[in-house]
Design a protein around this motif. Sequence first.
Motif, short mmCIF file in Angstrom:
data_model
loop_
_atom_site.label_atom_id
_atom_site.label_comp_id
_atom_site.label_asym_id
_atom_site.label_seq_id
_atom_site.Cartn_x
_atom_site.Cartn_y
_atom_site.Cartn_z
N ASN A 1 0.84 -1.20 0.00
CA ASN A 1 0.00 0.00 0.00
C ASN A 1 0.89 1.26 0.00
N THR A 2 0.79 2.11 -1.04
CA THR A 2 -0.03 1.96 -2.23
C THR A 2 0.49 0.80 -3.06
N HIS A 3 -0.38 0.31 -3.96
CA HIS A 3 -0.01 -0.83 -4.79
C HIS A 3 0.56 -0.31 -6.10
N ASN A 4 1.84 -0.59 -6.31
CA ASN A 4 2.58 -0.05 -7.45
C ASN A 4 2.00 -0.49 -8.79
N LYS A 5 1.96 -1.81 -9.01
CA LYS A 5 1.58 -2.32 -10.32
C LYS A 5 0.13 -2.03 -10.66
N ALA A 6 -0.71 -1.84 -9.65
CA ALA A 6 -2.11 -1.48 -9.89
C ALA A 6 -2.27 0.00 -10.22
N VAL B 1 -2.65 2.73 -6.49
CA VAL B 1 -3.95 2.81 -5.83
C VAL B 1 -3.79 2.62 -4.32
N VAL B 2 -4.73 3.18 -3.57
CA VAL B 2 -4.75 3.04 -2.12
C VAL B 2 -5.56 1.80 -1.76
N VAL B 3 -4.92 0.85 -1.10
CA VAL B 3 -5.64 -0.33 -0.61
C VAL B 3 -6.42 0.10 0.62
N PRO B 4 -7.74 -0.15 0.66
CA PRO B 4 -8.56 0.33 1.77
C PRO B 4 -8.12 -0.22 3.13
N LEU B 5 -8.20 0.63 4.14
CA LEU B 5 -7.86 0.22 5.49
C LEU B 5 -8.70 -0.98 5.91
N GLU B 6 -9.98 -0.99 5.55
CA GLU B 6 -10.87 -2.07 5.96
C GLU B 6 -10.40 -3.41 5.41
N ALA C 1 -3.41 10.68 0.75
CA ALA C 1 -4.57 10.59 -0.15
C ALA C 1 -5.85 10.20 0.58
N SER C 2 -5.74 9.34 1.58
CA SER C 2 -6.93 8.79 2.25
C SER C 2 -7.31 9.52 3.53
N GLY C 3 -6.34 10.21 4.13
CA GLY C 3 -6.57 10.82 5.43
C GLY C 3 -6.42 9.84 6.59
#
Length: 344
Positions: free
Chosen positions: A136-141, A144-149, A178-180
């Motif tokens: 997190n963040t995921h480079n190859k994707a 993107v921010v992987v959700p905390l949940e 990005a997510s806070g």
Amino acid sequence: MIDLRSDTVTKPTEAMRQAAFEAEVGDDVYEEDPTVTRLEATAAEMLGKEAALFVTSGTQGNQIAVLTHCQPGNEIVMEENAHLFVYEGAAISAFAGVQPRTIRGKRGAMAPDDVRGAIRSEDIHFPETGLICLENTHNKAGGVVVPLENMQEIYEVAREHGIPVHLDGARLFNASVASGVSLKRYAAQTDTVQVCLSKGLGAPVGSIIAGSSEFIQRARKWRKRLGGGLRQVGMIAAPGLIALTEMIDRLKEDHDHAKRLADGLANGRGLVLEEQVDTNMVLVNVKEAGHDADSFLAALEEEGIKAVKYGPYTIRFVTNYGVASKDIDTVTERIHNRFGTVSS
């Protein structure tokens, strides 16, 4: 030349250069370098962990984590495009003697039920599941921010089975901005975490791994075994302190630039955004523009723009500290002039 290949191309700030020049140093193998000690303590507090260790790179940090957590013959569960799997030269197999078990994720996130199903049962034919790795963040994707949940649910699965969780958080600072969501909340869903001081934070070298005091003490020996026992390391640790204390909030500027670039490129003829832009990466498919990745990159180079190939028809642009707002406008203008725009 406007360089959007990666945030690894950033140059240290003047404050970092001055801090390196003035750093108080000692022999870190003897744990006598006061600057790196201060850096490690600062990072540990920010991440909510007992202790931290300075390492030369994110890859070295991830490898040390695997070597410390696992035994030869173990298996590690990770997303199928994880940096550990795709970009680290099969080091977990070469050094730690472990094998990856990959799971197809969605925007970099593994489904908790898939993780549960991948954990090996007790059977003489199977390797033991020694570790679960998140990114997190995921480079190859596409940053993107992987959700905390999602991380929380996977951590619960891991705890049910007594399996540790390591987070490749090379760009965890980007995820937090990005997510806070605070760094501590993300790191709380893991046993250990690796974060980069370079990349968007601009330090010239170095990463941190953090975890329990006992884990870091064992990790220190693995760092030595890998040739990472440095001496007067304060000269490169000092810029890392600047990175942690002065450079995190500015990551929002990179994120804003990436969204602006994505909006501009979305109007280009045949240019297709592959992912929603969460942080500082923009993935663009150029097939409908009549190009493959190699020919498009060659054309970009002629226009004074650098990016990287991310697939047969995919280009990755990464905004970074060395790219100003005016540069984003220039990139968009040059691409539209070269490849045309969608007619109104």
